[in-house]
Design an enzyme around this catalytic site. Sequence first.
Site, PDB file in Angstrom:
ATOM      1  N   ARG A  63       0.824  -1.227   0.000  1.00  0.00           N
ATOM      2  CA  ARG A  63       0.000   0.000   0.000  1.00  0.00           C
ATOM      3  C   ARG A  63       0.851   1.267   0.000  1.00  0.00           C
ATOM      4  O   ARG A  63       0.423   2.303  -0.504  1.00  0.00           O
ATOM      5  CB  ARG A  63      -0.984  -0.011   1.178  1.00  0.00           C
ATOM      6  CG  ARG A  63      -2.279  -0.768   0.848  1.00  0.00           C
ATOM      7  CD  ARG A  63      -3.381  -0.448   1.836  1.00  0.00           C
ATOM      8  NE  ARG A  63      -3.050  -0.903   3.177  1.00  0.00           N
ATOM      9  CZ  ARG A  63      -3.078  -2.172   3.570  1.00  0.00           C
ATOM     10  NH1 ARG A  63      -3.417  -3.114   2.729  1.00  0.00           N
ATOM     11  NH2 ARG A  63      -2.747  -2.498   4.807  1.00  0.00           N
ATOM     12  N   TYR A  67       0.079   4.530  -2.271  1.00  0.00           N
ATOM     13  CA  TYR A  67      -0.045   5.905  -1.742  1.00  0.00           C
ATOM     14  C   TYR A  67       0.975   6.841  -2.401  1.00  0.00           C
ATOM     15  O   TYR A  67       0.671   7.988  -2.704  1.00  0.00           O
ATOM     16  CB  TYR A  67       0.132   5.910  -0.213  1.00  0.00           C
ATOM     17  CG  TYR A  67      -0.897   5.067   0.516  1.00  0.00           C
ATOM     18  CD1 TYR A  67      -2.170   4.837  -0.030  1.00  0.00           C
ATOM     19  CD2 TYR A  67      -0.610   4.481   1.743  1.00  0.00           C
ATOM     20  CE1 TYR A  67      -3.103   4.063   0.626  1.00  0.00           C
ATOM     21  CE2 TYR A  67      -1.549   3.702   2.400  1.00  0.00           C
ATOM     22  CZ  TYR A  67      -2.793   3.495   1.835  1.00  0.00           C
ATOM     23  OH  TYR A  67      -3.718   2.721   2.490  1.00  0.00           O
ATOM     24  N   TYR A  89     -12.484  10.611   0.738  1.00  0.00           N
ATOM     25  CA  TYR A  89     -13.703  10.433   1.527  1.00  0.00           C
ATOM     26  C   TYR A  89     -13.444  10.636   3.022  1.00  0.00           C
ATOM     27  O   TYR A  89     -12.311  10.550   3.496  1.00  0.00           O
ATOM     28  CB  TYR A  89     -14.337   9.064   1.247  1.00  0.00           C
ATOM     29  CG  TYR A  89     -13.768   7.898   2.018  1.00  0.00           C
ATOM     30  CD1 TYR A  89     -12.637   7.232   1.586  1.00  0.00           C
ATOM     31  CD2 TYR A  89     -14.390   7.465   3.184  1.00  0.00           C
ATOM     32  CE1 TYR A  89     -12.134   6.158   2.295  1.00  0.00           C
ATOM     33  CE2 TYR A  89     -13.894   6.386   3.905  1.00  0.00           C
ATOM     34  CZ  TYR A  89     -12.761   5.749   3.454  1.00  0.00           C
ATOM     35  OH  TYR A  89     -12.273   4.684   4.167  1.00  0.00           O
TER      36      TYR A  89
HETATM   37  N1  SAM Z   1     -10.431   9.226   5.983  1.00  0.00           N
HETATM   38  C1  SAM Z   1     -11.404   8.292   6.509  1.00  0.00           C
HETATM   39  C2  SAM Z   1     -12.281   9.000   7.529  1.00  0.00           C
HETATM   40  O1  SAM Z   1     -12.196  10.224   7.628  1.00  0.00           O
HETATM   41  O2  SAM Z   1     -13.056   8.367   8.231  1.00  0.00           O
HETATM   42  C3  SAM Z   1     -10.719   7.074   7.091  1.00  0.00           C
HETATM   43  C4  SAM Z   1      -9.880   6.311   6.113  1.00  0.00           C
HETATM   44  S1  SAM Z   1      -9.057   4.906   6.767  1.00  0.00           S
HETATM   45  C5  SAM Z   1      -7.920   4.565   5.508  1.00  0.00           C
HETATM   46  C6  SAM Z   1     -10.149   3.560   6.636  1.00  0.00           C
HETATM   47  C7  SAM Z   1     -10.756   3.178   7.961  1.00  0.00           C
HETATM   48  O3  SAM Z   1     -11.720   4.167   8.334  1.00  0.00           O
HETATM   49  C8  SAM Z   1     -11.538   1.888   7.979  1.00  0.00           C
HETATM   50  O4  SAM Z   1     -10.727   0.750   8.129  1.00  0.00           O
HETATM   51  C9  SAM Z   1     -12.456   2.085   9.154  1.00  0.00           C
HETATM   52  O5  SAM Z   1     -11.789   1.909  10.391  1.00  0.00           O
HETATM   53  C10 SAM Z   1     -12.805   3.574   8.986  1.00  0.00           C
HETATM   54  N2  SAM Z   1     -13.994   3.687   8.132  1.00  0.00           N
HETATM   55  C11 SAM Z   1     -14.045   3.901   6.820  1.00  0.00           C
HETATM   56  N3  SAM Z   1     -15.319   3.904   6.369  1.00  0.00           N
HETATM   57  C12 SAM Z   1     -16.088   3.658   7.452  1.00  0.00           C
HETATM   58  C13 SAM Z   1     -17.481   3.525   7.655  1.00  0.00           C
HETATM   59  N4  SAM Z   1     -18.343   3.625   6.653  1.00  0.00           N
HETATM   60  N5  SAM Z   1     -17.917   3.283   8.913  1.00  0.00           N
HETATM   61  C14 SAM Z   1     -17.069   3.176   9.955  1.00  0.00           C
HETATM   62  N6  SAM Z   1     -15.745   3.291   9.818  1.00  0.00           N
HETATM   63  C15 SAM Z   1     -15.254   3.533   8.583  1.00  0.00           C
END
Ligand code: SAM
Length: 259
Positions: A63, A67, A89
């Site tokens: 990864r 990135y 997002y």
């Molecule tokens: N930038 C994103 C944010 O602001 O929430 C987080 C990105 S991070 C790479 C990915 C992690 O965010 C996931 O493994 C999970 O822990 C969390 N995440 C992403 N989508 C989610 C969702 N729909 N519900 C809950 N947690 C979420």
Amino acid sequence: KGSIVVVSTGMTLGAHMTPRCRSYIEHADIVIGSNPPLVEQWLESINPNYQSLQGLYAKGKHRADTYREMVDTMMAAVREGKNVVGAFYGHAGVFAWAPHRVVKEARKEGYEAHMEAGVSAEDCLYADMGIDPGRVGSQHFETTQLMKYQRQIDPTAYLILWQVGLAGDTTVKRFSTGEAYRQVLVDLLSEHYPLEHQVAIYECPFTALDDMRIEWMALKNLPSAHVSLISTLVVPPSQKMVKNQTVLDKLAELDLQQE
Ligand code: SAM
């Protein structure tokens, strides 16, 4: 002369983006981003010059390489003199390397660059689960990092674990790990929490049509639970805060002096 604004598209499609982020997207020469598929379609409808970075992810590819390529793609457009918007997002700067990195590199090369805040999974979690992170405090860790390093877990505060679907992936190349890996996480957490302690898997909806998921289970059942790339693990406190009498005595002494 080239610039970049990294904007946050929020968690739920069409609901969370700030007017400022939207305006940057509308007026950009090119929008480059990594978002859930429906969000990508929506972004394209706001600015037809949308380029998705999702294709850079691949099974078996580190990864860090993905990135790095994301940053390189955005920087190449900036160097071409374009007003670039990077769209990511949630909150673009929460548990995300490339958005912070591109701002840093662009500034270093003399371009204007900044990030616009947004609604992250964490923000939705507090609202949906009725948790105030200020009540007893809240610790956030990337799950595998917590497993790999000697960290201080405070069982009197909330513990929020991100990327629990990738628990224990030291290769940084997979899109999921599995039961045996989550068992190692449970073994670690059981040093601080009873195995019967109730924990929750939280997933907030990406569209108004999706359901929210808040699934409570005993810690010992986490290995067999369904977890995905969007799961976040919520571990409530298992112990009460203990008073720090030394500090309280010092404060009492100060109070006496002030009278
Ligand atoms: N930038 C994103 C944010 O602001 O929430 C987080 C990105 S991070 C790479 C990915 C992690 O965010 C996931 O493994 C999970 O822990 C969390 N995440 C992403 N989508 C989610 C969702 N729909 N519900 C809950 N947690 C979420």
